[in-house]
Design a protein around this motif. Structure first.
Motif, PDB file in Angstrom:
ATOM      1  N   GLY A 154      18.689  31.632   3.069  1.00  0.00           N
ATOM      2  CA  GLY A 154      20.047  31.353   2.161  1.00  0.00           C
ATOM      3  C   GLY A 154      20.670  30.300   2.191  1.00  0.00           C
ATOM      4  O   GLY A 154      21.308  29.622   1.062  1.00  0.00           O
TER       5      GLY A 154
ATOM      6  N   GLU B  76      19.408  27.172   2.487  1.00  0.00           N
ATOM      7  CA  GLU B  76      18.904  26.263   2.038  1.00  0.00           C
ATOM      8  C   GLU B  76      19.041  26.481   0.347  1.00  0.00           C
ATOM      9  O   GLU B  76      19.282  25.432  -0.480  1.00  0.00           O
ATOM     10  CB  GLU B  76      17.431  26.258   2.111  1.00  0.00           C
ATOM     11  CG  GLU B  76      16.954  25.910   3.352  1.00  0.00           C
ATOM     12  CD  GLU B  76      17.393  24.587   3.592  1.00  0.00           C
ATOM     13  OE1 GLU B  76      16.835  23.453   2.817  1.00  0.00           O
ATOM     14  OE2 GLU B  76      17.894  24.364   4.841  1.00  0.00           O
ATOM     15  N   THR B  77      19.222  27.851  -0.023  1.00  0.00           N
ATOM     16  CA  THR B  77      19.587  28.052  -1.586  1.00  0.00           C
ATOM     17  C   THR B  77      21.077  27.612  -2.013  1.00  0.00           C
ATOM     18  O   THR B  77      21.092  27.081  -2.825  1.00  0.00           O
ATOM     19  CB  THR B  77      19.416  29.613  -1.698  1.00  0.00           C
ATOM     20  OG1 THR B  77      18.175  29.839  -1.421  1.00  0.00           O
ATOM     21  CG2 THR B  77      19.690  29.848  -3.038  1.00  0.00           C
TER      22      THR B  77
ATOM     23  N   ASN C 188      21.588  24.900  -4.869  1.00  0.00           N
ATOM     24  CA  ASN C 188      22.822  25.102  -5.829  1.00  0.00           C
ATOM     25  C   ASN C 188      23.807  24.148  -5.924  1.00  0.00           C
ATOM     26  O   ASN C 188      24.308  23.702  -6.977  1.00  0.00           O
ATOM     27  CB  ASN C 188      23.354  26.923  -5.645  1.00  0.00           C
ATOM     28  CG  ASN C 188      24.111  27.054  -6.891  1.00  0.00           C
ATOM     29  OD1 ASN C 188      23.665  27.331  -7.935  1.00  0.00           O
ATOM     30  ND2 ASN C 188      25.301  27.088  -6.698  1.00  0.00           N
TER      31      ASN C 188
ATOM     32  N   PHE D 136      27.524  32.749  -3.459  1.00  0.00           N
ATOM     33  CA  PHE D 136      26.420  32.575  -2.668  1.00  0.00           C
ATOM     34  C   PHE D 136      26.996  32.244  -1.227  1.00  0.00           C
ATOM     35  O   PHE D 136      26.491  33.071  -0.359  1.00  0.00           O
ATOM     36  CB  PHE D 136      25.424  31.496  -3.077  1.00  0.00           C
ATOM     37  CG  PHE D 136      24.190  31.735  -3.666  1.00  0.00           C
ATOM     38  CD1 PHE D 136      24.009  31.625  -5.193  1.00  0.00           C
ATOM     39  CD2 PHE D 136      23.321  32.207  -3.231  1.00  0.00           C
ATOM     40  CE1 PHE D 136      23.038  32.087  -5.967  1.00  0.00           C
ATOM     41  CE2 PHE D 136      22.179  32.608  -3.623  1.00  0.00           C
ATOM     42  CZ  PHE D 136      21.989  32.429  -5.156  1.00  0.00           C
TER      43      PHE D 136
END
Length: 398
Positions: free
Chosen positions: A292, A294-295, A299, A322
């Motif tokens: 998560g 890394e996401t 973004n 996020f």
């Protein structure tokens, strides 16, 4: 070596040299839920940053900044976080109001307000949320009336703001108020710069779950500010306020994510040391937390195109959902890693009127409950994404 790499090396070396002596004890101090920690010392550190030219680095040089590129600003915030330098006390003035005045302010406003922000001589807070206008910011009821006529007049401000971060330490507040009494919703609002040290202003701290009070209620009862202290024209307040929120979600979020990574790495180390990592469910959640994060970073890097264009667009709402959800879930995971011991405070029950002495994981868990609410709740962010990014039909409103 590229200019960005040189800049990164410069700030890294400077921090290594200057976070020493009296400032060495400030490493890791302050931040959400911990803004009370070593506040006078952190203010002194921030003024030391200013004296050395390390505040407002992204501002144009003509306004007291360094004119740093977007990539250099990212490098600064990342290196600052990696050095565990203390949480900034001037974030609201430097990262929110300053860019707003550069974009929308008059030459007189820039000359008056930008130098004290850059020098950390005047501190600011944000007067947006109200008891009935939090996530639904357009429902603002605080009102302002121009009295005295013309440029020599004053705005008289009456109303209540709440969840006002660091208002108890601030000198000024940028206030969104309704200046057209016949208006509704987004219309008829104005963006005013209001001094707090005056009759007609009362600041009341709000005690949080952590036992600390970095948020406040601010009451205005005929508080005054000069007619010229309006950013944009009367009625343009919504546009200016939304631009400020865009600046809030700028490059400093990359530094925030370095702090998140440090928290996750420390939690993984704790899980290994206390045996919690032997539980396959805990291991799975730790792995998901890593993915998560890394996401979130991917973004944030994608959204830098919007920052380069002047301010992040509504796509920034994706990033807010996020990171807020991820961080709240990290706090929940931390409690499960700590086990039953996480229910006990380190020093037992506090004296009457004193906050509990929480450890880092307890503070993370309690304060991160607010992450999905403040700076725009998850529900509001999803509406923004639906309407402004995906182009779906707007929700019916009264």
């Amino acid at each position: 070596m590229s200019s960005v790499e040189e800049f990164r090396a410069e700030i890294r070396d400077w921090l290594a040299t200057h976070l020493t002596g009296e400032f060495a004890v400030l490493r890791g101090r302050g931040g959400p839920g911990r803004e009370h920690e070593a506040y006078p010392e952190r203010l002194a550190w921030e003024r030391h940053l200013a004296a050395e030219g390390w505040t407002c680095i992204g501002w144009p040089e003509e306004y007291g900044g360094r004119g740093a590129t977007l990539e250099q600003q990212v490098a600064f915030h990342e290196e600052y976080a990696l050095a565990r330098a203390p949480a900034r006390v001037n974030h609201i003035g430097e990262q929110l109001l300053g860019p707003t005045l550069i974009a929308f302010g008059t030459p007189e406003q820039r000359a008056r307000f930008l130098p004290p922000i850059a020098a950390v001589e005047e501190l600011w807070c944000q007067g947006y949320s109200e008891p009935d206008a939090g996530s639904d910011l357009a429902n603002i009821r605080t009102r302002a009336e121009l009295t005295g006529g013309g440029a020599d007049g004053d705005w008289s401000v009456t109303g209540q703001k709440t969840w006002t971060s660091l208002a108890h330490e601030a000198d000024w507040c940028f206030v969104v108020a309704r200046t057209d009494p016949a208006s509704r919703r987004h219309h008829g609002l104005s963006y005013l710069l209001v001094p707090l040290d005056q009759p007609g202003v009362e600041v009341r701290p709000i005690t949080q779950l952590t036992g600390t009070s970095e948020f406040n209620e601010v009451f205005f009862d005929g508080a005054r500010t000069a007619a010229g202290n309006i950013v944009g024209a009367p009625g343009d307040g919504w546009q200016v306020a939304m631009a400020t929120l865009g600046f809030e979600r700028g490059v400093s979020t990359l530094g925030q994510q370095v702090g998140f990574r440090q928290e996750l790495e420390a939690l993984i180390a704790l899980a290994r040391s206390n045996g919690a990592a032997d539980d396959p469910l805990i291991r799975d959640r730790l792995a998901r937390a890593w993915a998560g994060l890394e996401t979130i970073r991917a973004n944030a890097l994608r959204m830098l195109d919007g920052v380069a264009a002047g301010a992040p667009g509504p796509e920034a709402s994706i990033g807010k959902i996020f990171w807020a959800t991820w961080h709240r879930e990290l706090g929940e995971l931390a409690m499960d890693v700590c086990g039953a011991g996480g229910m006990l405070v380190p020093s037992g029950a506090p004296a009457a009127g004193e906050p509990y002495d929480l450890d880092d994981w307890q503070r993370l868990y309690l304060f991160s409950r607010a992450d999905t609410i403040y700076a725009g709740s998850n529900e509001i962010q999803r509406t923004i994404i639906a309407e402004r990014v995906l182009g779906l039909p707007k929700e019916a409103r009264p």
